[in-house]
Design an enzyme around this catalytic site. Structure first.
Site, PDB file in Angstrom:
ATOM      1  N   ASP A 126      -3.288  24.678 -46.688  1.00 21.25           N
ATOM      2  CA  ASP A 126      -1.901  24.676 -46.350  1.00 21.25           C
ATOM      3  C   ASP A 126      -1.889  23.294 -44.668  1.00 21.25           C
ATOM      4  O   ASP A 126      -2.858  23.323 -44.563  1.00 21.25           O
ATOM      5  CB  ASP A 126      -1.792  25.628 -45.490  1.00 21.25           C
ATOM      6  CG  ASP A 126      -1.735  26.380 -44.442  1.00 21.25           C
ATOM      7  OD1 ASP A 126      -2.333  26.110 -43.934  1.00 21.25           O
ATOM      8  OD2 ASP A 126      -0.792  27.211 -43.534  1.00 21.25           O
TER       9      ASP A 126
ATOM     10  N   HIS B 133     -16.608  24.438 -46.478  1.00 23.00           N
ATOM     11  CA  HIS B 133     -15.692  23.565 -45.999  1.00 23.00           C
ATOM     12  C   HIS B 133     -15.948  22.650 -44.914  1.00 23.00           C
ATOM     13  O   HIS B 133     -17.391  22.741 -44.409  1.00 23.00           O
ATOM     14  CB  HIS B 133     -14.341  24.479 -45.348  1.00 23.00           C
ATOM     15  CG  HIS B 133     -13.098  24.025 -45.461  1.00 23.00           C
ATOM     16  ND1 HIS B 133     -13.025  23.038 -43.842  1.00 23.00           N
ATOM     17  CD2 HIS B 133     -12.549  23.740 -46.006  1.00 23.00           C
ATOM     18  CE1 HIS B 133     -11.731  23.445 -43.870  1.00 23.00           C
ATOM     19  NE2 HIS B 133     -11.251  23.357 -45.479  1.00 23.00           N
TER      20      HIS B 133
ATOM     21  N   PHE C 285      -5.602  17.325 -45.182  1.00 22.71           N
ATOM     22  CA  PHE C 285      -6.491  16.605 -44.382  1.00 22.71           C
ATOM     23  C   PHE C 285      -6.514  15.112 -43.198  1.00 22.71           C
ATOM     24  O   PHE C 285      -7.073  15.024 -42.027  1.00 22.71           O
ATOM     25  CB  PHE C 285      -7.561  16.438 -44.751  1.00 22.71           C
ATOM     26  CG  PHE C 285      -8.788  17.800 -45.233  1.00 22.71           C
ATOM     27  CD1 PHE C 285      -9.185  18.902 -44.240  1.00 22.71           C
ATOM     28  CD2 PHE C 285      -8.836  18.574 -47.115  1.00 22.71           C
ATOM     29  CE1 PHE C 285     -10.110  19.830 -44.890  1.00 22.71           C
ATOM     30  CE2 PHE C 285      -9.928  19.409 -47.526  1.00 22.71           C
ATOM     31  CZ  PHE C 285      -9.975  19.883 -46.323  1.00 22.71           C
TER      32      PHE C 285
ATOM     33  N   TYR D 218      -0.782  21.193 -41.957  1.00 23.83           N
ATOM     34  CA  TYR D 218      -0.959  21.316 -39.931  1.00 23.83           C
ATOM     35  C   TYR D 218      -0.011  22.486 -39.557  1.00 23.83           C
ATOM     36  O   TYR D 218       1.304  21.837 -40.413  1.00 23.83           O
ATOM     37  CB  TYR D 218      -1.572  20.562 -39.429  1.00 23.83           C
ATOM     38  CG  TYR D 218      -2.795  19.705 -39.530  1.00 23.83           C
ATOM     39  CD1 TYR D 218      -3.680  20.692 -39.354  1.00 23.83           C
ATOM     40  CD2 TYR D 218      -2.701  17.936 -40.148  1.00 23.83           C
ATOM     41  CE1 TYR D 218      -5.458  19.425 -40.176  1.00 23.83           C
ATOM     42  CE2 TYR D 218      -4.153  17.767 -40.576  1.00 23.83           C
ATOM     43  CZ  TYR D 218      -5.337  18.439 -40.215  1.00 23.83           C
ATOM     44  OH  TYR D 218      -6.547  17.780 -40.596  1.00 23.83           O
TER      45      TYR D 218
END
Length: 220
Positions: A65, A187, A78, A67
């Protein structure tokens, strides 16, 4: 429903826009933006699609989701706008690229330059309430972005899917691996980056695959 989104994506996802869940999702998002501070700015909710036209997708990077702090989210997974400090996961991504390719770590975390080369930077959820991660889950975004992943898998050829972490890997489980390259690892979060993300070789492997199929590699 007339949705303002890149024309190729509008065609690819046209069957979603008239489904009841999408109307409910639209009503929810409008109400959230009216009542709370939410990110990204409303005009950038579909930025991942608008910045990377459907017919140009070569790589898909899935996030979870946006920031949820001020000034960070601008609709690309990202990525942060110019001048914003790198979040830890993004710094680890740039470090891995440097380690793989020797490229210098850039001064900006704005990944629009990737999107314009054919990298779809797609979060599963396309909006979030300030200070409240995952606050917009369970209202339809997941179904919509699942449809986007399926559309790429079913309608394009030789796309690289970079699936980092268990969440992205579950979301990418629908990808046809006979037609596309799927690369999986931990991740890039500091909590997991050194348990399989760092050293995964994904950026070089992605470009090698693209070149092997006559496609221009990504300048990471």
């Amino acid at each position: 429903m007339n949705v303002r989104i890149e024309e190729g994506w509008k065609r690819a996802l046209s069957s979603e826009f008239d489904q009841p869940y999408f109307q409910q999702l639209t009503d929810f998002v409008r109400a959230q933006y009216a009542a709370h501070v939410c990110y990204p700015p409303a005009r950038m909710i579909f930025n991942a699609f608008d910045s990377c036209p459907f017919d140009r997708v070569k790589v898909v990077i899935l996030g979870q989701d946006p920031y949820h702090e001020a000034g960070q989210a601008h609709g690309l997974s990202f990525s942060v706008p110019d001048g914003v400090r790198f979040p830890p996961s993004l710094l680890n991504i740039f470090t891995e690229i440097h380690d793989e390719t020797g490229a210098e770590i850039p001064v900006s975390g704005n990944l629009t330059r990737w999107a314009q080369q054919g990298v779809l930077l797609l979060n599963s959820l396309l909006s979030v309430q300030e200070h409240s991660p995952l606050s917009h889950q369970g209202h339809g975004w997941e179904q919509f972005t699942d449809a986007a992943v399926r559309a790429v898998s079913e309608s394009r050829e030789h796309v690289v899917f970079l699936l980092w972490g268990s969440y992205a890997q579950r979301k990418g489980s629908v990808v046809d691996r006979s037609r596309h390259l799927v690369l999986q690892s931990a991740h890039p979060s500091p909590l997991s980056a050194y348990r399989g993300f760092m050293g995964n070789g994904h950026f070089v492997a992605a470009n090698n695959y693209l070149e092997a199929h006559g496609l221009t590699p990504i300048v990471w």
